[in-house]
Write an enzyme that holds these catalytic residues in place. Sequence first.
Site, PDB file in Angstrom:
ATOM      1  N   GLU A 192       0.758  -1.247  -0.054  1.00 39.93           N
ATOM      2  CA  GLU A 192       0.107  -0.053  -0.031  1.00 39.93           C
ATOM      3  C   GLU A 192       0.855   1.455   0.037  1.00 39.93           C
ATOM      4  O   GLU A 192       1.672   1.341   0.904  1.00 39.93           O
ATOM      5  CB  GLU A 192      -0.867   0.046   1.201  1.00 39.93           C
ATOM      6  CG  GLU A 192      -1.792   1.202   1.371  1.00 39.93           C
ATOM      7  CD  GLU A 192      -2.741   1.765   0.388  1.00 39.93           C
ATOM      8  OE1 GLU A 192      -2.808   2.725  -0.107  1.00 39.93           O
ATOM      9  OE2 GLU A 192      -3.635   0.623   0.136  1.00 39.93           O
ATOM     10  N   SER A 223      -5.889   1.913  -5.205  1.00 34.61           N
ATOM     11  CA  SER A 223      -5.514   0.722  -4.809  1.00 34.61           C
ATOM     12  C   SER A 223      -6.390  -0.269  -6.061  1.00 34.61           C
ATOM     13  O   SER A 223      -5.997  -1.362  -6.285  1.00 34.61           O
ATOM     14  CB  SER A 223      -6.132   0.209  -3.326  1.00 34.61           C
ATOM     15  OG  SER A 223      -5.379   1.026  -2.504  1.00 34.61           O
ATOM     16  N   HIS A 233      -1.114   3.411   5.141  1.00 34.40           N
ATOM     17  CA  HIS A 233      -2.156   4.041   4.731  1.00 34.40           C
ATOM     18  C   HIS A 233      -2.776   4.809   5.635  1.00 34.40           C
ATOM     19  O   HIS A 233      -2.541   4.809   7.073  1.00 34.40           O
ATOM     20  CB  HIS A 233      -3.217   2.980   4.216  1.00 34.40           C
ATOM     21  CG  HIS A 233      -4.330   3.446   3.464  1.00 34.40           C
ATOM     22  ND1 HIS A 233      -5.348   4.408   3.922  1.00 34.40           N
ATOM     23  CD2 HIS A 233      -4.754   3.096   2.286  1.00 34.40           C
ATOM     24  CE1 HIS A 233      -6.180   4.576   3.109  1.00 34.40           C
ATOM     25  NE2 HIS A 233      -5.925   3.783   2.030  1.00 34.40           N
ATOM     26  N   ASP A 243       0.574  -0.424  -5.079  1.00 36.12           N
ATOM     27  CA  ASP A 243      -0.576  -0.136  -5.838  1.00 36.12           C
ATOM     28  C   ASP A 243      -0.582   1.028  -6.382  1.00 36.12           C
ATOM     29  O   ASP A 243      -0.940   1.273  -7.424  1.00 36.12           O
ATOM     30  CB  ASP A 243      -1.857  -0.181  -4.788  1.00 36.12           C
ATOM     31  CG  ASP A 243      -1.656   0.567  -3.637  1.00 36.12           C
ATOM     32  OD1 ASP A 243      -0.642   1.241  -3.111  1.00 36.12           O
ATOM     33  OD2 ASP A 243      -2.634   0.540  -3.009  1.00 36.12           O
ATOM     34  N   HIS A 244       0.086   2.089  -5.689  1.00 35.23           N
ATOM     35  CA  HIS A 244      -0.165   3.555  -6.206  1.00 35.23           C
ATOM     36  C   HIS A 244       1.070   4.283  -5.205  1.00 35.23           C
ATOM     37  O   HIS A 244       1.582   3.965  -4.404  1.00 35.23           O
ATOM     38  CB  HIS A 244      -1.223   4.119  -6.111  1.00 35.23           C
ATOM     39  CG  HIS A 244      -1.980   4.087  -4.711  1.00 35.23           C
ATOM     40  ND1 HIS A 244      -1.534   4.910  -3.485  1.00 35.23           N
ATOM     41  CD2 HIS A 244      -3.023   3.276  -4.334  1.00 35.23           C
ATOM     42  CE1 HIS A 244      -2.476   4.587  -2.953  1.00 35.23           C
ATOM     43  NE2 HIS A 244      -3.127   3.777  -3.198  1.00 35.23           N
TER      44      HIS A 244
END
Length: 641
Positions: free
Chosen positions: A280, A326, A441, A495-496
């Site tokens: 993440e 995500s 996150h 994911d990003h």
Amino acid sequence: MAINKFRINEIIVLLYRLSLAFVFYFIARLLFYFYNADLLNVDSAGQFLLLSFYALAFDSAAILYMSLLFIFLSIIPVFVNTKPKYQTLLFFVYFIPNLIAYATNFIDLIYYRFVLSRTSIAVFDSLEHEENKLKLLMNFSIKYWLVFVLFVLCTSLWIFLYLKVKVKQVEKVESRKQYLYSSIIIFIITFFAVIVGIRGGVTKKNRPINTVDANRYTKRPEHGDIVLNTPFSVLRTFGKTSYKEVKYMDPAKVDSYVSSVKHYDVNKPISPNIVLFIIESFSREYIGSFNEGTTIPNFKSYTPFVDSLAQHSLIFPNAFANGYKSIHGVSSIIAGIPSFKDAFTSSPYPNQKIESLVSALNSKGYDTSFFHGAVNGSMGFLGFGNILGYDHYYGMSEYDNDDDFDGTWGIWDEPFFQFMKETLNKKKGPFFATMFSVSSHEPFALPEGYEGKFPEGNQLIHMTIGYTDYALKRFFEESSKEPWFKNTIFIITADHTSQIDYAMYREVANRTAVPILFYTPDERLKGVDMSLAQQIDIYPTILDLIGYDKPFRSWGRSLLNDTVATPFTINYGSNEYTYQEGNYIVRFNGREVTGFYDIKDKGLRVNLINRKTKEMEEIEMRCKAFLQDYFDRIINRRLDK
């Protein structure tokens, strides 16, 4: 016929009330710039004011949309418009929709830093499968309390100013006929004025303005996000999908530019275990080993374990995510299907047969598993995983110990990574395991007892990156003791991207920079490859590594042995596609190319569009061919070939 004097007073007050909305939209734009100035690159106050002038068309559309009923009730030809009870009704009809819309501007004061574009209706895709929506909202309001206070202050001032100017109450209308005729004239004029305003002005004869038009008058892509307002972005994308077929060239010509079916025969078929970590928000800028060639002053790494692992791995420090969320990352990495304006998984088209890493490995007898420590079904991963054909899904329910719940998203990374290790110990193999982490996150918390263990850095996420890096270390330490470890290919990516600290990564084309790392215990994959890479390349690279002996659908390329496909990257942000290939970066809005930039000009400062070369023309054609093939295969359900 002269306009009735009482109606004139009503119209003046109506215009005053509408003008207040424009004033407060401007204030919201100022706050948006204040919170995100380092990403928006405005050179002067004059430039900001010019962008705000261009923004009037977009503000008009949003304000008029939200005020339609209010305007109608303000000018309707009746004789009670000025009475106190009716004016009270108008007060609520005005403020309820306008303040709901206005609040979305304040969400983007913070959220913009995470998605790097104005919020659209697609943001609700991310929340669709979340059961703790109220808790997430409360956490956001508490953590970013100042944003909430600013919204309350603006709202209070707006209401105060609204009440300062009131309609004069009319006790008796001398000429009802004049009043009625005046009302009809006002109604007709207002009707056409509102239509013009909603469409974006008198120059927009063919179609109403949309989010792409925000970049029409800007020199830098990110300035389009200043021109836009969030209510407009949400309204213009509501009930719409960006998944529409396009035709930039003859379909037969597409194949000459796009290699969408791959077949590698370099490696002999083998069946190693495969463990894929999708971490993440694991931006490339946090990782020292992926920044050794940069010249960032006082660079600091937050990933000591990944840095040490990279010395024994094959890494790609010039890799990029294909999306900003995500749900974008999973389809890009696992199925090689990028998401652009809208998430593929939330479009009308994911429920079809999809050739992917999962289906290919299933056909070779692999046991396939998806691990995600959140509530089962969160982010839509369970549903999409079922479409792809994963044999097993392991979430918070399977972990079955809420003592390790982080209070917001799911199980802390360290214990959940160990849970995956224990689960893999029970499998005979070969297995393919995908781990999607949760701890790095928002709200960027650490487990009890870990405070102070990891460097704080300059961004809230830095400590949690350190924690997840530690969780990876613990996983590798424990897994290395297991028999399956030596016969396993490990991949680490993100994911990003997330919070940005260094100026280099604020540059538009670098805002999706992620790591891609391949590790095998025998170190047969080792080194640094600076060629362009992207998330959709992971799927074909893995199949190449195991000697997959069949043709398969993939827009990406093997990062090891592909001699046919040209290295490129593509993603979408600030209302345009960014396509990198060869010596250039192309910006394309879906209708026309808006800019060509030198591949080293990641900030997109010098537009070379007026110096178009043969190479630029070829790159433009490949960008368009990719998108044409992409939408054709998705919409016509040809993702299985």
